[in-house]
Design a protein around this motif. Structure first.
Motif, PDB file in Angstrom:
ATOM      1  N   LEU A  63       0.810  -1.221   0.000  1.00 35.28           N
ATOM      2  CA  LEU A  63       0.000   0.000   0.000  1.00 35.28           C
ATOM      3  C   LEU A  63       0.842   1.269   0.000  1.00 35.28           C
ATOM      4  CD1 LEU A  63      -2.618  -1.064   2.670  1.00 35.28           C
ATOM      5  CD2 LEU A  63      -2.813  -1.205   0.202  1.00 35.28           C
ATOM      6  N   LEU A  64       2.155   1.129  -0.025  1.00 37.98           N
ATOM      7  CA  LEU A  64       3.024   2.294   0.072  1.00 37.98           C
ATOM      8  C   LEU A  64       2.800   3.278  -1.073  1.00 37.98           C
ATOM      9  CD1 LEU A  64       5.296   3.698   1.590  1.00 37.98           C
ATOM     10  CD2 LEU A  64       6.915   2.403   0.208  1.00 37.98           C
ATOM     11  N   GLY A  65       2.739   2.784  -2.297  1.00 40.34           N
ATOM     12  CA  GLY A  65       2.511   3.669  -3.442  1.00 40.34           C
ATOM     13  C   GLY A  65       1.181   4.383  -3.353  1.00 40.34           C
ATOM     14  N   GLU A  66       0.142   3.648  -2.933  1.00 37.42           N
ATOM     15  CA  GLU A  66      -1.188   4.245  -2.790  1.00 37.42           C
ATOM     16  C   GLU A  66      -1.198   5.314  -1.693  1.00 37.42           C
ATOM     17  OE1 GLU A  66      -5.520   2.719  -1.295  1.00 37.42           O
ATOM     18  OE2 GLU A  66      -4.360   1.361  -2.560  1.00 37.42           O
ATOM     19  N   GLU A  67      -0.498   5.056  -0.603  1.00 38.70           N
ATOM     20  CA  GLU A  67      -0.447   6.015   0.504  1.00 38.70           C
ATOM     21  C   GLU A  67       0.302   7.282   0.093  1.00 38.70           C
ATOM     22  OE1 GLU A  67      -1.267   7.315   4.404  1.00 38.70           O
ATOM     23  OE2 GLU A  67      -2.083   5.681   3.222  1.00 38.70           O
ATOM     24  N   ILE A  68       1.411   7.126  -0.611  1.00 40.69           N
ATOM     25  CA  ILE A  68       2.169   8.286  -1.078  1.00 40.69           C
ATOM     26  C   ILE A  68       1.328   9.100  -2.051  1.00 40.69           C
ATOM     27  CG2 ILE A  68       4.155   9.002  -2.467  1.00 40.69           C
ATOM     28  CD1 ILE A  68       5.708   6.704  -1.146  1.00 40.69           C
ATOM     29  N   GLN A  69       0.620   8.417  -2.959  1.00 37.83           N
ATOM     30  CA  GLN A  69      -0.235   9.104  -3.916  1.00 37.83           C
ATOM     31  C   GLN A  69      -1.335   9.876  -3.203  1.00 37.83           C
ATOM     32  OE1 GLN A  69       0.276   9.269  -7.258  1.00 37.83           O
ATOM     33  NE2 GLN A  69      -1.363  10.759  -7.260  1.00 37.83           N
ATOM     34  N   ARG A  70      -1.912   9.294  -2.152  1.00 35.37           N
ATOM     35  CA  ARG A  70      -2.961   9.973  -1.390  1.00 35.37           C
ATOM     36  C   ARG A  70      -2.408  11.225  -0.714  1.00 35.37           C
ATOM     37  NH1 ARG A  70      -4.528  10.606   3.559  1.00 35.37           N
ATOM     38  NH2 ARG A  70      -2.938   9.245   4.409  1.00 35.37           N
ATOM     39  N   LEU A  71      -1.209  11.126  -0.166  1.00 37.22           N
ATOM     40  CA  LEU A  71      -0.593  12.287   0.484  1.00 37.22           C
ATOM     41  C   LEU A  71      -0.307  13.396  -0.525  1.00 37.22           C
ATOM     42  CD1 LEU A  71       1.890  10.507   2.911  1.00 37.22           C
ATOM     43  CD2 LEU A  71      -0.161  11.775   3.530  1.00 37.22           C
ATOM     44  N   VAL A  72       0.208  13.021  -1.688  1.00 37.64           N
ATOM     45  CA  VAL A  72       0.501  14.026  -2.725  1.00 37.64           C
ATOM     46  C   VAL A  72      -0.790  14.696  -3.179  1.00 37.64           C
ATOM     47  CG1 VAL A  72       1.301  14.319  -5.098  1.00 37.64           C
ATOM     48  CG2 VAL A  72       2.643  12.977  -3.499  1.00 37.64           C
ATOM     49  N   ASP A  73      -1.836  13.900  -3.402  1.00 39.10           N
ATOM     50  CA  ASP A  73      -3.114  14.467  -3.848  1.00 39.10           C
ATOM     51  C   ASP A  73      -3.726  15.374  -2.786  1.00 39.10           C
ATOM     52  OD1 ASP A  73      -2.846  13.139  -6.218  1.00 39.10           O
ATOM     53  OD2 ASP A  73      -4.204  11.500  -5.682  1.00 39.10           O
ATOM     54  N   ASP A  74      -3.598  14.997  -1.514  1.00 38.16           N
ATOM     55  CA  ASP A  74      -4.150  15.818  -0.439  1.00 38.16           C
ATOM     56  C   ASP A  74      -3.440  17.159  -0.320  1.00 38.16           C
ATOM     57  OD1 ASP A  74      -5.951  13.847   0.135  1.00 38.16           O
ATOM     58  OD2 ASP A  74      -4.946  13.144   1.954  1.00 38.16           O
ATOM     59  N   GLU A  75      -2.161  17.188  -0.625  1.00 36.42           N
ATOM     60  CA  GLU A  75      -1.379  18.415  -0.479  1.00 36.42           C
ATOM     61  C   GLU A  75      -1.234  19.189  -1.784  1.00 36.42           C
ATOM     62  OE1 GLU A  75      -0.595  19.352   2.527  1.00 36.42           O
ATOM     63  OE2 GLU A  75      -1.319  17.473   3.372  1.00 36.42           O
ATOM     64  N   LEU A  76      -1.993  18.802  -2.803  1.00 35.96           N
ATOM     65  CA  LEU A  76      -1.872  19.439  -4.107  1.00 35.96           C
ATOM     66  C   LEU A  76      -2.258  20.923  -4.070  1.00 35.96           C
ATOM     67  CD1 LEU A  76      -0.896  18.500  -6.819  1.00 35.96           C
ATOM     68  CD2 LEU A  76      -3.243  18.045  -7.463  1.00 35.96           C
ATOM     69  N   LYS A  84       5.087  14.683  -9.887  1.00 36.52           N
ATOM     70  CA  LYS A  84       4.119  15.721  -9.530  1.00 36.52           C
ATOM     71  C   LYS A  84       4.733  16.746  -8.578  1.00 36.52           C
ATOM     72  CE  LYS A  84       0.151  12.735 -10.172  1.00 36.52           C
ATOM     73  NZ  LYS A  84       0.684  11.409 -10.375  1.00 36.52           N
ATOM     74  N   LEU A  85       5.644  16.312  -7.734  1.00 35.69           N
ATOM     75  CA  LEU A  85       6.284  17.231  -6.800  1.00 35.69           C
ATOM     76  C   LEU A  85       7.323  18.117  -7.478  1.00 35.69           C
ATOM     77  CD1 LEU A  85       6.708  14.879  -3.727  1.00 35.69           C
ATOM     78  CD2 LEU A  85       5.002  16.659  -4.071  1.00 35.69           C
ATOM     79  N   CYS A  86       7.718  17.768  -8.692  1.00 36.18           N
ATOM     80  CA  CYS A  86       8.682  18.587  -9.435  1.00 36.18           C
ATOM     81  C   CYS A  86       8.128  19.962  -9.770  1.00 36.18           C
ATOM     82  CB  CYS A  86       9.117  17.871 -10.703  1.00 36.18           C
ATOM     83  SG  CYS A  86      10.227  16.511 -10.383  1.00 36.18           S
TER      84      CYS A  86
END
Length: 149
Positions: free
Chosen positions: A53-66, A122-124
């Protein structure tokens, strides 16, 4: 879940019925996350980690902080407009910086043919905003100093 009625394993490797395995993993992952995100009545905090679930969790964090991208862009736009003394130059600078990211993605996917799109890509946007704004500040400072020479 992963065994047949006779007790033998249903999946022999990661490729066997891959779509079904992925669906089962997603279902398990959502149940796993929901279970550990529920507040404990005794006030105990639970930290959880599951490698699948690591990739999914990182993606959720990135999307939340977009939304921070939008805030950063507005702050940089304000600084550009203030330092250049012109809304027009500030707008042109932000358009310049804004166009560099899609062009970089085009080169990444089309020219270099890299199809992997990670959360880091996306963080770039933050890096592009920072470097692009810094370039504009340097060019404006050099232009102002050129009148003195």
């Amino acid at each position: 879940m992963g065994t047949k009625e006779d007790g033998s394993r249903q999946y022999t490797n990661a490729v066997t019925k891959g779509v079904k395995q992925d669906m089962l993993l997603e279902e398990w992952g959502s149940q796993y996350i929901q279970f550990f995100q529920e507040p404990d009545p005794k006030g105990i905090t639970t930290n959880y980690f599951a490698l699948p679930l690591l990739g999914e969790e990182i993606q959720r964090l990135v999307d939340d902080e977009l939304f921070l991208v939008v805030v950063a862009a507005l702050i940089i736009y304000g600084m550009l407009s203030f330092i250049t003394g012109s809304l027009f130059l500030g707008t042109c600078g932000m358009v310049h910086v804004g166009f560099s990211y899609p062009i970089a993605l085009f080169c990444y996917h089309t020219i270099f043919q890299l199809q992997v799109d990670t959360s880091l890509n996306k963080l770039c946007v933050f890096i592009v905003l920072g470097i692009g704004a810094d370039d504009i500040f340097v060019f404006m400072d050099a232009w102002k100093q050129s009148t003195r020479a």
